[in-house]
Design a protein around this motif. Structure first.
Motif, PDB file in Angstrom:
ATOM      1  N   CYS A 163       0.831  -1.217   0.000  1.00 52.85           N
ATOM      2  CA  CYS A 163       0.000   0.000   0.000  1.00 52.85           C
ATOM      3  C   CYS A 163       0.859   1.258   0.000  1.00 52.85           C
ATOM      4  O   CYS A 163       0.679   2.153  -0.834  1.00 52.85           O
ATOM      5  N   PHE A 164       1.797   1.336   0.944  1.00 55.68           N
ATOM      6  CA  PHE A 164       2.611   2.538   1.051  1.00 55.68           C
ATOM      7  C   PHE A 164       3.528   2.717  -0.150  1.00 55.68           C
ATOM      8  O   PHE A 164       3.679   3.823  -0.678  1.00 55.68           O
ATOM      9  N   SER A 165       4.160   1.624  -0.597  1.00 58.65           N
ATOM     10  CA  SER A 165       5.113   1.734  -1.710  1.00 58.65           C
ATOM     11  C   SER A 165       4.409   2.042  -3.030  1.00 58.65           C
ATOM     12  O   SER A 165       4.896   2.851  -3.827  1.00 58.65           O
ATOM     13  N   LEU A 166       3.272   1.395  -3.273  1.00 55.30           N
ATOM     14  CA  LEU A 166       2.537   1.675  -4.502  1.00 55.30           C
ATOM     15  C   LEU A 166       1.990   3.100  -4.501  1.00 55.30           C
ATOM     16  O   LEU A 166       2.048   3.799  -5.528  1.00 55.30           O
ATOM     17  N   LEU A 167       1.472   3.531  -3.359  1.00 56.83           N
ATOM     18  CA  LEU A 167       0.989   4.910  -3.269  1.00 56.83           C
ATOM     19  C   LEU A 167       2.132   5.904  -3.407  1.00 56.83           C
ATOM     20  O   LEU A 167       1.990   6.953  -4.046  1.00 56.83           O
ATOM     21  N   TYR A 168       3.284   5.558  -2.825  1.00 56.91           N
ATOM     22  CA  TYR A 168       4.468   6.420  -2.965  1.00 56.91           C
ATOM     23  C   TYR A 168       4.889   6.535  -4.427  1.00 56.91           C
ATOM     24  O   TYR A 168       5.193   7.631  -4.918  1.00 56.91           O
ATOM     25  N   GLY A 169       4.919   5.405  -5.133  1.00 55.25           N
ATOM     26  CA  GLY A 169       5.300   5.444  -6.543  1.00 55.25           C
ATOM     27  C   GLY A 169       4.309   6.241  -7.382  1.00 55.25           C
ATOM     28  O   GLY A 169       4.712   7.002  -8.268  1.00 55.25           O
ATOM     29  N   TYR A 170       3.025   6.049  -7.104  1.00 55.84           N
ATOM     30  CA  TYR A 170       2.016   6.820  -7.834  1.00 55.84           C
ATOM     31  C   TYR A 170       2.162   8.312  -7.568  1.00 55.84           C
ATOM     32  O   TYR A 170       2.115   9.129  -8.494  1.00 55.84           O
ATOM     33  N   LEU A 171       2.355   8.681  -6.289  1.00 53.70           N
ATOM     34  CA  LEU A 171       2.496  10.097  -5.955  1.00 53.70           C
ATOM     35  C   LEU A 171       3.777  10.687  -6.531  1.00 53.70           C
ATOM     36  O   LEU A 171       3.800  11.848  -6.951  1.00 53.70           O
ATOM     37  N   GLN A 172       4.839   9.897  -6.562  1.00 53.87           N
ATOM     38  CA  GLN A 172       6.082  10.404  -7.132  1.00 53.87           C
ATOM     39  C   GLN A 172       5.926  10.723  -8.616  1.00 53.87           C
ATOM     40  O   GLN A 172       6.379  11.763  -9.092  1.00 53.87           O
ATOM     41  N   GLU A 173       5.286   9.820  -9.352  1.00 54.08           N
ATOM     42  CA  GLU A 173       5.074  10.096 -10.772  1.00 54.08           C
ATOM     43  C   GLU A 173       4.067  11.218 -10.970  1.00 54.08           C
ATOM     44  O   GLU A 173       4.213  12.047 -11.881  1.00 54.08           O
ATOM     45  N   LEU A 174       3.041  11.263 -10.128  1.00 56.58           N
ATOM     46  CA  LEU A 174       2.054  12.337 -10.234  1.00 56.58           C
ATOM     47  C   LEU A 174       2.700  13.699  -9.984  1.00 56.58           C
ATOM     48  O   LEU A 174       2.479  14.653 -10.756  1.00 56.58           O
ATOM     49  N   ILE A 175       3.498  13.793  -8.922  1.00 56.22           N
ATOM     50  CA  ILE A 175       4.120  15.074  -8.587  1.00 56.22           C
ATOM     51  C   ILE A 175       5.185  15.449  -9.602  1.00 56.22           C
ATOM     52  O   ILE A 175       5.238  16.599 -10.081  1.00 56.22           O
ATOM     53  N   SER A 176       6.035  14.504  -9.946  1.00 53.91           N
ATOM     54  CA  SER A 176       7.155  14.825 -10.840  1.00 53.91           C
ATOM     55  C   SER A 176       6.688  15.158 -12.249  1.00 53.91           C
ATOM     56  O   SER A 176       7.191  16.104 -12.863  1.00 53.91           O
ATOM     57  N   VAL A 177       5.728  14.392 -12.766  1.00 50.28           N
ATOM     58  CA  VAL A 177       5.341  14.541 -14.174  1.00 50.28           C
ATOM     59  C   VAL A 177       4.158  15.498 -14.328  1.00 50.28           C
ATOM     60  O   VAL A 177       4.201  16.435 -15.131  1.00 50.28           O
ATOM     61  N   GLU A 178       3.097  15.271 -13.567  1.00 47.07           N
ATOM     62  CA  GLU A 178       1.871  16.029 -13.769  1.00 47.07           C
ATOM     63  C   GLU A 178       1.909  17.401 -13.075  1.00 47.07           C
ATOM     64  O   GLU A 178       1.589  18.420 -13.690  1.00 47.07           O
ATOM     65  N   LEU A 179       2.292  17.418 -11.812  1.00 48.35           N
ATOM     66  CA  LEU A 179       2.225  18.667 -11.058  1.00 48.35           C
ATOM     67  C   LEU A 179       3.428  19.580 -11.316  1.00 48.35           C
ATOM     68  O   LEU A 179       3.270  20.778 -11.540  1.00 48.35           O
ATOM     69  N   CYS A 180       4.627  19.017 -11.269  1.00 49.76           N
ATOM     70  CA  CYS A 180       5.846  19.833 -11.398  1.00 49.76           C
ATOM     71  C   CYS A 180       6.429  19.829 -12.799  1.00 49.76           C
ATOM     72  O   CYS A 180       7.493  20.443 -13.023  1.00 49.76           O
ATOM     73  N   ASN A 181       5.779  19.148 -13.741  1.00 53.02           N
ATOM     74  CA  ASN A 181       6.193  19.173 -15.145  1.00 53.02           C
ATOM     75  C   ASN A 181       7.665  18.776 -15.300  1.00 53.02           C
ATOM     76  O   ASN A 181       8.424  19.381 -16.065  1.00 53.02           O
ATOM     77  N   ARG A 182       8.074  17.744 -14.580  1.00 60.04           N
ATOM     78  CA  ARG A 182       9.443  17.208 -14.624  1.00 60.04           C
ATOM     79  C   ARG A 182      10.493  18.240 -14.189  1.00 60.04           C
ATOM     80  O   ARG A 182      11.636  18.194 -14.636  1.00 60.04           O
ATOM     81  N   LYS A 183      10.129  19.154 -13.319  1.00 61.92           N
ATOM     82  CA  LYS A 183      11.064  20.156 -12.799  1.00 61.92           C
ATOM     83  C   LYS A 183      11.046  20.111 -11.278  1.00 61.92           C
ATOM     84  O   LYS A 183      10.361  19.285 -10.675  1.00 61.92           O
ATOM     85  N   LEU A 184      11.834  20.996 -10.660  1.00 62.88           N
ATOM     86  CA  LEU A 184      11.894  21.140  -9.203  1.00 62.88           C
ATOM     87  C   LEU A 184      12.331  19.845  -8.516  1.00 62.88           C
ATOM     88  O   LEU A 184      11.828  19.486  -7.444  1.00 62.88           O
TER      89      LEU A 184
ATOM     90  N   LEU B 106       1.152  -0.577 -12.973  1.00 60.80           N
ATOM     91  CA  LEU B 106       0.280   0.561 -12.682  1.00 60.80           C
ATOM     92  C   LEU B 106       0.774   1.833 -13.374  1.00 60.80           C
ATOM     93  O   LEU B 106      -0.034   2.674 -13.774  1.00 60.80           O
ATOM     94  N   SER B 107       2.075   1.982 -13.512  1.00 58.49           N
ATOM     95  CA  SER B 107       2.601   3.158 -14.191  1.00 58.49           C
ATOM     96  C   SER B 107       2.176   3.190 -15.657  1.00 58.49           C
ATOM     97  O   SER B 107       1.783   4.232 -16.185  1.00 58.49           O
ATOM     98  N   PHE B 108       2.239   2.039 -16.315  1.00 55.73           N
ATOM     99  CA  PHE B 108       1.787   1.975 -17.705  1.00 55.73           C
ATOM    100  C   PHE B 108       0.275   2.128 -17.803  1.00 55.73           C
ATOM    101  O   PHE B 108      -0.234   2.667 -18.796  1.00 55.73           O
TER     102      PHE B 108
END
Length: 402
Positions: free
Chosen positions: A11-32, A318-320
């Motif tokens: 649960c924690f690791s899958l949610l962490y991976g989802y949030l990492q991709e969400l933040i890095s790609v969707e929210l921060c546009n691969r920056k910051l 899940l990433s794909f």
């Protein structure tokens, strides 16, 4: 206990991976990337500080209530062992207290913290140049770098099968990255270089941390807190130097994603939603690691290896499925090779674990029989010759088992 630990890891690791991709790609546009690293270290520092103090409070309360607990629940043999050891412990108390005061030298903490800051910083910065599945597979090859530093630092030796597993792992990763480079996926070699630097630092940290904790007898919570708190300082300095810290704070204080802010579009994310996402990102990463450590401690490295392999495969799937990452047949074949190498590694760990258990059982049988001989040796009457014959048969059977 295993279901709770494994469920927490998933649960924690899958949610962490989802949030990492969400933040890095969707929210921060691969920056910051460095700002995200500073955010993670802030959360890790706060949580590790809390659990360190919690452990100290539990230890103090157990010492205060030790006399009542001893009188009510402690067995006679345990009380006797305490009485026998009291004189030795009392004589060494001053020396032990002085030894506990001598913590790990600051320069070692600083060195490890710099490596940890580079590790996480490079991992987050690499998300600008590679997709999350590539990052996940690349980070899963830490076995290669752990073996490399094990040979260099601790002079370990590995057999041909271990090198074969590493070769299969590298082949699957190379095939996957080749599929990325020939498709529309985000892939630039500089991202692989950053992940290689990150894995190099991680391999050095793994070997050095084990040596330091064993040498200085430092607790895990204390060690993690000091490591993350010092690493937070270096990450903040680096993020401030390249402007990520200032832009990151402006991003958190303004509604919308970074792309929406740059292009003047209508915001789709609130300030509270972005802050909550960041908090969950750090929290799930910390608790995911804690659950993984609990599995390793209670059920062994093999169980953790199998759980980790299943978790990584699920993360990639899940990433794909949840994000627009292109998946070709070459991607699938590369993943199969990579997962096969992880499964092979788990099976070899299982075989080694069973062999180690047989050796321990043999040693325990030998020790028990020696203790039994001593118990039968009463004054001038000794039954050791009779017991020696019985012990010889018993040890011969145990040797056949091994």
């Amino acid at each position: 206990q295993f279901l709770i630990s494994a469920g927490g890891t998933f649960c924690f690791s899958l949610l962490y991976g989802y949030l990492q991709e969400l933040i890095s790609v969707e929210l921060c546009n691969r920056k910051l990337g460095l700002f995200l690293a500073a955010t993670q270290f802030t959360g890790y520092t706060i949580l590790s500080y809390f659990f360190r103090n919690l452990d100290k409070g539990v230890a103090i309360s157990s010492d205060v209530g030790g006399s009542s607990a001893a009188s009510s629940g402690m067995s006679f043999s345990r009380r006797l062992r305490r009485l026998k050891n009291w004189g030795r412990l009392r004589d060494r108390s001053a020396q032990s207290t002085a030894g506990s005061v001598k913590t790990v030298p600051l320069e070692l903490y600083v060195g490890l913290s710099v490596l940890r800051a580079i590790d996480l910083g490079m991992t987050n910065l690499a998300m600008q140049y590679v997709n999350y599945p590539t990052k996940t597979l690349m980070k899963s090859t830490r076995l290669v770098f752990t073996m490399l530093f094990g040979v260099i630092i601790t002079k370990k030796r590995y057999n041909a099968a271990d090198y074969g597993i590493v070769g299969l792992m590298v082949a699957g990763l190379a095939l996957f990255m080749h599929a990325d480079s020939t498709s529309s996926a985000v892939f630039q070699p500089v991202g692989i270089v950053m992940l290689t630097i990150s894995l190099t630092c991680d391999g050095a940290i793994s070997n050095m941390s084990e040596a330091i904790m064993n040498k200085y007898n430092v607790g895990q919570d204390e060690f993690i807190f000091r490591l993350y708190s010092i690493a937070l300082l270096f990450v903040c300095i680096a993020a401030s130097a390249n402007g990520d810290l200032r832009h990151g704070l402006a991003y958190l204080s303004t509604p919308g994603t970074l792309k929406e802010m740059d292009e003047g579009l209508a915001p789709t994310w609130s300030i509270q939603g972005k802050i909550l996402t960041m908090v969950l990102f750090s929290t799930t990463g910390f608790f995911g690691s804690s659950c993984s450590a609990a599995i390793t401690k209670s059920f062994g490295a093999l169980t953790m290896s199998i759980t980790s392999t299943a978790r990584k495969a699920t993360t990639i799937f899940l990433s794909f499925a949840l994000f627009p990452n292109e998946c070709t047949s070459e991607h699938i074949f590369g993943i199969i090779l990579f997962i096969a190498s992880l499964v092979t590694k788990s099976l070899r760990a299982s075989k080694r674990g069973r062999h180690h258990q047989h050796k321990q059982r043999y040693a325990q049988v030998k020790q028990d029989d020696i203790s039994r001989d001593a118990a039968y040796d009463c004054g001038s009457i000794s039954l050791a010759p009779l017991q020696l014959k019985m012990r010889g048969n018993h040890l011969a059977h145990a040797h056949d088992v091994v």
